[in-house]
Structures are given as C-alpha cells and as structure tokens.
Design a protein around this motif. Structure first.
Motif, short mmCIF file in Angstrom:
data_model
loop_
_atom_site.label_atom_id
_atom_site.label_comp_id
_atom_site.label_asym_id
_atom_site.label_seq_id
_atom_site.Cartn_x
_atom_site.Cartn_y
_atom_site.Cartn_z
N GLN A 154 -12.35 49.29 -11.57
CA GLN A 154 -11.95 49.61 -12.94
C GLN A 154 -11.75 48.37 -13.80
O GLN A 154 -11.52 48.48 -15.00
CB GLN A 154 -10.65 50.43 -12.91
N ASN A 155 -11.86 47.20 -13.21
CA ASN A 155 -11.62 45.95 -13.92
C ASN A 155 -12.66 45.73 -15.02
O ASN A 155 -13.85 45.82 -14.78
CB ASN A 155 -11.66 44.78 -12.93
N GLN A 156 -12.18 45.46 -16.22
CA GLN A 156 -13.08 45.21 -17.35
C GLN A 156 -13.04 43.75 -17.80
O GLN A 156 -13.67 43.38 -18.78
CB GLN A 156 -12.69 46.12 -18.53
N GLY A 157 -12.29 42.91 -17.09
CA GLY A 157 -12.14 41.51 -17.47
C GLY A 157 -13.36 40.69 -17.12
O GLY A 157 -14.15 41.04 -16.25
N THR A 158 -13.50 39.56 -17.83
CA THR A 158 -14.60 38.64 -17.55
C THR A 158 -14.12 37.56 -16.59
O THR A 158 -12.92 37.37 -16.38
CB THR A 158 -15.09 37.97 -18.85
N GLU A 159 -15.05 36.82 -16.06
CA GLU A 159 -14.72 35.71 -15.16
C GLU A 159 -13.93 34.64 -15.91
O GLU A 159 -13.00 34.04 -15.36
CB GLU A 159 -16.01 35.13 -14.58
N GLU A 160 -14.28 34.43 -17.17
CA GLU A 160 -13.56 33.44 -17.98
C GLU A 160 -12.11 33.87 -18.20
O GLU A 160 -11.19 33.05 -18.15
CB GLU A 160 -14.25 33.23 -19.33
N GLN A 161 -11.88 35.16 -18.45
CA GLN A 161 -10.52 35.66 -18.62
C GLN A 161 -9.72 35.51 -17.32
O GLN A 161 -8.54 35.15 -17.36
CB GLN A 161 -10.54 37.13 -19.05
N ALA A 172 -10.22 33.23 -15.01
CA ALA A 172 -9.96 31.80 -14.84
C ALA A 172 -8.80 31.35 -15.73
O ALA A 172 -7.94 30.57 -15.31
CB ALA A 172 -11.22 30.99 -15.13
N GLU A 173 -8.76 31.84 -16.96
CA GLU A 173 -7.67 31.49 -17.88
C GLU A 173 -6.34 32.04 -17.38
O GLU A 173 -5.31 31.34 -17.42
CB GLU A 173 -7.97 32.00 -19.29
N LEU A 174 -6.33 33.26 -16.89
CA LEU A 174 -5.12 33.84 -16.35
C LEU A 174 -4.64 33.03 -15.14
O LEU A 174 -3.44 32.74 -15.02
CB LEU A 174 -5.36 35.30 -15.95
N ALA A 175 -5.55 32.65 -14.27
CA ALA A 175 -5.18 31.84 -13.10
C ALA A 175 -4.61 30.50 -13.54
O ALA A 175 -3.62 30.02 -12.97
CB ALA A 175 -6.40 31.63 -12.21
N ARG A 176 -5.18 29.88 -14.57
CA ARG A 176 -4.68 28.61 -15.07
C ARG A 176 -3.26 28.76 -15.60
O ARG A 176 -2.37 27.96 -15.32
CB ARG A 176 -5.59 28.05 -16.17
N GLN A 177 -3.01 29.84 -16.34
CA GLN A 177 -1.68 30.09 -16.89
C GLN A 177 -0.66 30.32 -15.77
O GLN A 177 0.47 29.82 -15.84
CB GLN A 177 -1.71 31.27 -17.84
N ILE A 178 -1.05 31.07 -14.77
CA ILE A 178 -0.15 31.33 -13.64
C ILE A 178 0.16 30.03 -12.90
O ILE A 178 1.31 29.77 -12.56
CB ILE A 178 -0.75 32.39 -12.70
N ASP A 179 -0.87 29.22 -12.65
CA ASP A 179 -0.66 27.93 -11.98
C ASP A 179 0.30 27.05 -12.78
O ASP A 179 1.21 26.44 -12.22
CB ASP A 179 -1.98 27.19 -11.79
N GLN A 180 0.09 26.98 -14.07
CA GLN A 180 0.93 26.15 -14.94
C GLN A 180 2.38 26.65 -14.92
O GLN A 180 3.32 25.88 -14.79
CB GLN A 180 0.38 26.15 -16.36
N SER A 181 2.54 27.93 -15.01
CA SER A 181 3.86 28.55 -14.99
C SER A 181 4.56 28.28 -13.66
O SER A 181 5.74 27.92 -13.61
CB SER A 181 3.70 30.05 -15.17
N TRP A 182 3.82 28.45 -12.56
CA TRP A 182 4.38 28.24 -11.24
C TRP A 182 4.82 26.78 -11.09
O TRP A 182 5.90 26.50 -10.58
CB TRP A 182 3.37 28.61 -10.16
#
Length: 70
Positions: free
Chosen positions: A38-45, A47-57
């Motif tokens: 059901q995922n409608q996200g792109t690979e770029e989205q 990657a950006e989410l992963a970057r934000q999570i890493d930064q937050s962590w």
C-alpha cells in the motif's frame, strides 16, 4: 494445518504440534507485505525520512557516545 477463508476472515486451524510463535511470525510477515504493497512513497521520500530520523536520533543520543567537554 487447514487454512480456510470465510468472507473477509481467514481461519487457520493447526494441531498442538505447531509452534504458535512461528505462526505469529508468518502473520507478522504477511502484515508487512500488505503494508508495503500500500506504500505510495518514493525512494527519495524514504531517504529523506531516514535522514531526519538519523539526525533526530543523534541529537537525542550523542551525549552517550561523545566525551564530556571541559
């Protein structure tokens, strides 16, 4: 083991010899497949989410890894 479908319900009937943890792992895996289908996200989205999570962590945990400044 018998698996039947009644309308929107899937019934799994298993003997006592079946390990319930294995059945639960299988159901969890099927849930992951359903969610990713059901995922409608792109690979770029992603990657950006992963970057934000890493930064937050890192902001929350860096004191555990870096020595105190004097």
């Amino acid at each position: 083991m018998v698996i039947t479908r009644v309308d929107q319900t899937i019934l799994i009937q298993a003997s006592d010899s079946v390990i319930m943890q294995a059945i639960q792992k299988l159901i969890d895996y099927i849930n992951v497949l359903e969610i990713t289908a059901q995922n409608q996200g792109t690979e770029e989205q992603a990657a950006e989410l992963a970057r934000q999570i890493d930064q937050s962590w890192w902001q929350a945990n860096k004191a555990r890894f870096l020595p105190l400044s004097w």
